[in-house]
Design an enzyme around this catalytic site. Structure first.
Site, PDB file in Angstrom:
ATOM      1  N   ARG A  83       0.729  -1.251   0.143  1.00 60.46           N
ATOM      2  CA  ARG A  83       0.074  -0.016  -0.242  1.00 60.46           C
ATOM      3  C   ARG A  83       1.195   1.369  -0.189  1.00 60.46           C
ATOM      4  NH1 ARG A  83      -4.497   0.048   4.586  1.00 60.46           N
ATOM      5  NH2 ARG A  83      -2.443   0.093   5.565  1.00 60.46           N
ATOM      6  N   LYS A 135      -2.806   6.190   1.744  1.00 58.28           N
ATOM      7  CA  LYS A 135      -2.646   6.965   2.876  1.00 58.28           C
ATOM      8  C   LYS A 135      -1.566   8.673   2.777  1.00 58.28           C
ATOM      9  CE  LYS A 135      -2.420   4.500   7.631  1.00 58.28           C
ATOM     10  NZ  LYS A 135      -3.875   4.543   7.718  1.00 58.28           N
ATOM     11  N   GLU A 163     -15.610   6.483   4.813  1.00 56.96           N
ATOM     12  CA  GLU A 163     -15.593   6.154   6.363  1.00 56.96           C
ATOM     13  C   GLU A 163     -15.329   7.412   7.089  1.00 56.96           C
ATOM     14  OE1 GLU A 163     -11.212   4.872   5.852  1.00 56.96           O
ATOM     15  OE2 GLU A 163     -11.095   6.461   4.132  1.00 56.96           O
TER      16      GLU A 163
HETATM   17  C1  PLP Z   1      -5.021   4.347   7.807  1.00 52.49           C
HETATM   18  C2  PLP Z   1      -6.452   3.692   7.341  1.00 52.49           C
HETATM   19  C3  PLP Z   1      -7.038   3.338   8.034  1.00 52.49           C
HETATM   20  C4  PLP Z   1      -7.186   1.479   8.362  1.00 52.49           C
HETATM   21  O1  PLP Z   1      -6.374   0.404   7.979  1.00 52.49           O
HETATM   22  P1  PLP Z   1      -5.507  -0.162   8.230  1.00 52.49           P
HETATM   23  O2  PLP Z   1      -4.885  -0.342   6.870  1.00 52.49           O
HETATM   24  O3  PLP Z   1      -6.740  -1.278   9.028  1.00 52.49           O
HETATM   25  O4  PLP Z   1      -4.506   0.172   9.372  1.00 52.49           O
HETATM   26  C5  PLP Z   1      -8.328   3.471   7.560  1.00 52.49           C
HETATM   27  N1  PLP Z   1      -9.052   4.843   7.210  1.00 52.49           N
HETATM   28  C6  PLP Z   1      -8.310   5.918   6.476  1.00 52.49           C
HETATM   29  C7  PLP Z   1      -8.193   7.326   5.978  1.00 52.49           C
HETATM   30  C8  PLP Z   1      -6.484   5.310   6.698  1.00 52.49           C
HETATM   31  O5  PLP Z   1      -5.685   6.394   6.933  1.00 52.49           O
END
Ligand code: PLP
Length: 340
Positions: free
Chosen positions: A81, A183, A219
């Protein structure tokens, strides 16, 4: 020797550990990388990250298992990722094997900070990368730094696993065709006002809707949603502008393969949320945090699971996922990376 830390009461905050990993990118190549004791980053005043936010990051955890091993959970998904995030932000990719090697070195060097089995705490690991050379006209950096540090953490939400109360936000987190699916710190910078606004109104978090139509659930600021229907189907929103959570992808697998539940990744309309039986937010930091109540502009959605405990399906998902991470339940092939 383990550090003298009150493991049962560590919060979700930064505690400086002994070593961190650093690698620099210059003239088209990453250097060898090394561990360092220096926790400060010194940058030129005009560094690209400081002016134009060219940065991405990851988050994962190391756990002490029941039989005393130290493990991480599906770290190659974080590595992959981060490569996707880097590409979208026009940064060089840090190779997957190097990411795993840095992770192994980092955790080994800070082994005294890995919380013991059963303490409820874990070692949170933060890889990140940023454009480091001076840039004043808008363009990508040509020099970059990759770093990885770690810090012991307890539960992300103070209530531990008590249900949260959230609100539907009037702000958007991500635009269609924007950067919501990578991210990057920039997605968080623009959510800070929104989350403080939610806190000031007494809510723990925001539920963001899709920016184009404001009818579909996206989300929260840092976690994906899962819903459980009244007939125990597990549903998670599908959208190109939400972050592909490793926790959420793992939960959907666990729901189907371990608990025999029907699972569905599809568009979820805000209008149908009132008909669900349970709701939770999932991410590495949050694990699965149950939601008891959603406020939609004064209209309350109260889940039957209530404000005192997790709903039964979310509880089972939580127990199975954390059981796999802690080595109490047999994991699917390749999910557990042992730090030797
Ligand atoms: C990091 C993150 C998540 C959660 O991802 P994981 O891989 O499960 O830790 C969800 N939403 C956002 C916006 C994030 O930055």
């Amino acid at each position: 020797m383990k550090k003298d830390i009150d493991w049962k009461n560590v919060g979700f905050s930064y505690l400086q550990t002994d070593k961190r990993y650093v690698s620099n990118y210059k003239d088209g190549a990453w250097d060898e990388g090394e561990l360092t004791s220096d926790s400060n980053v010194v940058l030129n005043e005009c560094a690209c990250v400081l002016q134009y936010c060219q940065e991405c990051f990851e988050g994962l955890k190391a756990y002490t298992t029941k039989d005393g091993k130290i493990v991480t959970f599906r770290p190659e998904l974080n590595a992959a990722r981060m490569m996707d995030s880097a590409e979208r932000l026009y940064m060089p990719q840090f190779p997957k094997e190097r990411f795993i090697d840095a992770l192994d070195q980092l955790v080994k060097a800070n082994v005294d900070y890995v919380p013991p089995y059963g303490s409820g705490a874990t070692l949170y690991i933060r890889p990140y990368m940023f454009g480091s050379n001076p840039v004043i006209g808008v363009k990508p950096a040509t020099e970059f730094q990759f770093r990885m540090f770690c810090t012991p953490v307890g539960p992300y939400y103070k209530g531990g696993i008590n249900p949260l109360s959230i609100c539907v936000s009037d702000f958007d987190r991500a635009a269609p065709h924007g950067t919501g699916n990578v991210k990057a710190g920039l997605n968080y910078a623009m959510s800070l006002y929104a989350v403080m606004d939610a806190h000031n109104r007494g809510f723990d978090e925001n539920m963001y809707l899709d920016a184009a139509t404001r009818t579909k659930v996206e989300e929260s600021g840092g976690a994906n949603f899962i819903f459980v229907t009244k007939d125990d189907k597990v549903i998670t929103p599908k959208s190109d502008s939400i972050l592909p959570s490793v926790t959420r992808r793992s939960i959907m697998h666990v729901a189907k393969e371990y608990l025999g539940l029907e699972v569905e990744e599809r568009e979820v309309y805000l209008d149908e949320v009132k008909d669900f039986a349970e709701c939770g937010m999932c991410g590495t930091a949050a694990v699965i945090s149950p939601i008891g109540k959603i406020d939609d502009h004064g209209k309350e959605i109260l889940f039957p699971s209530g404000m005192d405990h997790m709903g039964p399906v979310i509880q089972k998902l939580y127990d199975t996922l954390t059981g796999i991470q802690m080595g109490e339940i047999k994991s699917p092939e390749g999910w557990i990376h042992v730090i030797e």
